[in-house]
Motif scaffolding. Structure first.
Motif, PDB file in Angstrom:
ATOM      1  N   VAL A   1      46.109  48.885  39.386  1.00 40.19           N
ATOM      2  CA  VAL A   1      46.501  48.001  38.279  1.00 40.19           C
ATOM      3  C   VAL A   1      45.862  46.625  38.437  1.00 40.19           C
ATOM      4  O   VAL A   1      45.287  46.071  37.490  1.00 40.19           O
ATOM      5  N   ALA A   2      45.935  46.071  39.627  1.00 41.69           N
ATOM      6  CA  ALA A   2      45.391  44.741  39.865  1.00 41.69           C
ATOM      7  C   ALA A   2      43.883  44.701  39.638  1.00 41.69           C
ATOM      8  O   ALA A   2      43.358  43.742  39.035  1.00 41.69           O
ATOM      9  N   LEU A   3      43.188  45.743  40.088  1.00 45.52           N
ATOM     10  CA  LEU A   3      41.730  45.773  39.923  1.00 45.52           C
ATOM     11  C   LEU A   3      41.326  45.987  38.466  1.00 45.52           C
ATOM     12  O   LEU A   3      40.318  45.426  38.003  1.00 45.52           O
ATOM     13  N   LEU A   4      42.094  46.790  37.736  1.00 42.14           N
ATOM     14  CA  LEU A   4      41.811  46.952  36.300  1.00 42.14           C
ATOM     15  C   LEU A   4      41.906  45.614  35.579  1.00 42.14           C
ATOM     16  O   LEU A   4      41.088  45.304  34.707  1.00 42.14           O
ATOM     17  N   ARG A   5      42.900  44.835  35.929  1.00 38.20           N
ATOM     18  CA  ARG A   5      43.044  43.513  35.309  1.00 38.20           C
ATOM     19  C   ARG A   5      41.913  42.576  35.757  1.00 38.20           C
ATOM     20  O   ARG A   5      41.318  41.870  34.934  1.00 38.20           O
ATOM     21  N   GLU A   6      41.649  42.569  37.052  1.00 39.28           N
ATOM     22  CA  GLU A   6      40.651  41.662  37.605  1.00 39.28           C
ATOM     23  C   GLU A   6      39.256  41.929  37.033  1.00 39.28           C
ATOM     24  O   GLU A   6      38.484  40.996  36.782  1.00 39.28           O
ATOM     25  N   LYS A   7      38.935  43.209  36.821  1.00 38.15           N
ATOM     26  CA  LYS A   7      37.593  43.596  36.414  1.00 38.15           C
ATOM     27  C   LYS A   7      37.497  43.984  34.944  1.00 38.15           C
ATOM     28  O   LYS A   7      36.490  44.566  34.514  1.00 38.15           O
ATOM     29  N   ALA A   8      38.519  43.658  34.172  1.00 34.84           N
ATOM     30  CA  ALA A   8      38.552  44.068  32.770  1.00 34.84           C
ATOM     31  C   ALA A   8      37.329  43.602  31.994  1.00 34.84           C
ATOM     32  O   ALA A   8      36.831  44.305  31.103  1.00 34.84           O
ATOM     33  N   ASP A   9      36.816  42.432  32.295  1.00 34.32           N
ATOM     34  CA  ASP A   9      35.703  41.862  31.530  1.00 34.32           C
ATOM     35  C   ASP A   9      34.325  42.254  32.052  1.00 34.32           C
ATOM     36  O   ASP A   9      33.311  41.811  31.497  1.00 34.32           O
ATOM     37  N   VAL A  10      34.265  43.076  33.095  1.00 35.05           N
ATOM     38  CA  VAL A  10      32.977  43.502  33.638  1.00 35.05           C
ATOM     39  C   VAL A  10      32.187  44.255  32.568  1.00 35.05           C
ATOM     40  O   VAL A  10      32.714  45.137  31.895  1.00 35.05           O
ATOM     41  N   ARG A  11      30.907  43.897  32.411  1.00 38.53           N
ATOM     42  CA  ARG A  11      30.081  44.514  31.371  1.00 38.53           C
ATOM     43  C   ARG A  11      29.041  45.465  31.948  1.00 38.53           C
ATOM     44  O   ARG A  11      28.000  45.712  31.352  1.00 38.53           O
TER      45      ARG A  11
END
Length: 209
Positions: free
Chosen positions: A86-96
């Motif tokens: 969950v934490a990594l999904l939030r942290e990396k949500a904007d990765v393109r």
């Protein structure tokens, strides 16, 4: 629609709902029966977390098999606890960062469909804006979708969404909600009874392949 921004929004929405699940729910089999909800959530993380080196090594281990490649990448993260996913999904949500061939439409479609792969077995509603399905349905009608998504092109039908101004194809009509059409095209069977029209049986047969 800015697909990168929409993808980031989907990742955050997925993380928010995952954050509410119990340990038992995390262990529930997803619609992709070989993966639990935990493993499916980890799969969604991979698209914004892999490195080129990791992908190259996984490709060698999988001998070019795309499905096996995904299994390797998920297995590489088997030690991640639910809270870490969950934490990594939030942290990396904007990765393109996106895979070759399919581009952003690949992980974008994954994010929409794999939510249903998790929420449907858990009895949870899929409450995403229906307009989000338009780019995913467009993508599933292209040859690129046979790279890691569809084993073969879907049947030659006239696809018509009942909750969205979207239609595509020729031949017999098959209609249904946008999400239900996408699930059937991708071989998921729980909502096939919601399809309608003279082409519905052909799509049901394809989904059961």
């Amino acid at each position: 629609m800015d697909l990168y921004a929409a993808l980031a929004d989907e990742r955050r929405a997925i993380a928010a709902r995952l954050d509410t699940l119990t340990p038992e729910q995390w262990r529930t089999p997803s619609l992709c029966s070989s993966w639990t909800v935990h493993q499916m959530a980890t799969h969604l993380l991979v698209s914004c977390d892999f490195t080129k080196r990791e992908a190259a090594l996984a490709l060698l281990r999988s001998r070019g098999d795309v499905d096996r490649l995904q299994e390797v990448l998920v297995a590489n993260r088997a030690d991640l606890a639910p809270g870490q996913v969950v934490a990594l999904l939030r942290e990396k949500a904007d990765v393109r960062q996106v895979p070759p061939v399919v581009g952003v439409k690949g992980p974008y479609t994954d994010a929409l469909v794999h939510q249903l792969d998790m929420w449907i077995p858990l009895g949870l509603d899929d409450d995403r804006p229906v307009e989000r399905w338009r780019p995913a349905l467009d993508f599933l009608m292209t040859k690129k979708a046979t790279v890691g998504f569809l084993p073969s092109a879907p049947p030659d039908l006239w696809y018509q969404a009942t909750d969205l101004e979207w239609q595509h194809g020729t031949g017999d009509v098959v209609s249904g909600a946008a999400a239900d059409l996408a699930l059937a095209i991708l071989g998921r069977t729980p909502r096939l009874d919601r399809l309608d029209g003279p082409g519905a049986n052909a799509l049901r047969t394809y989904a059961h392949r």
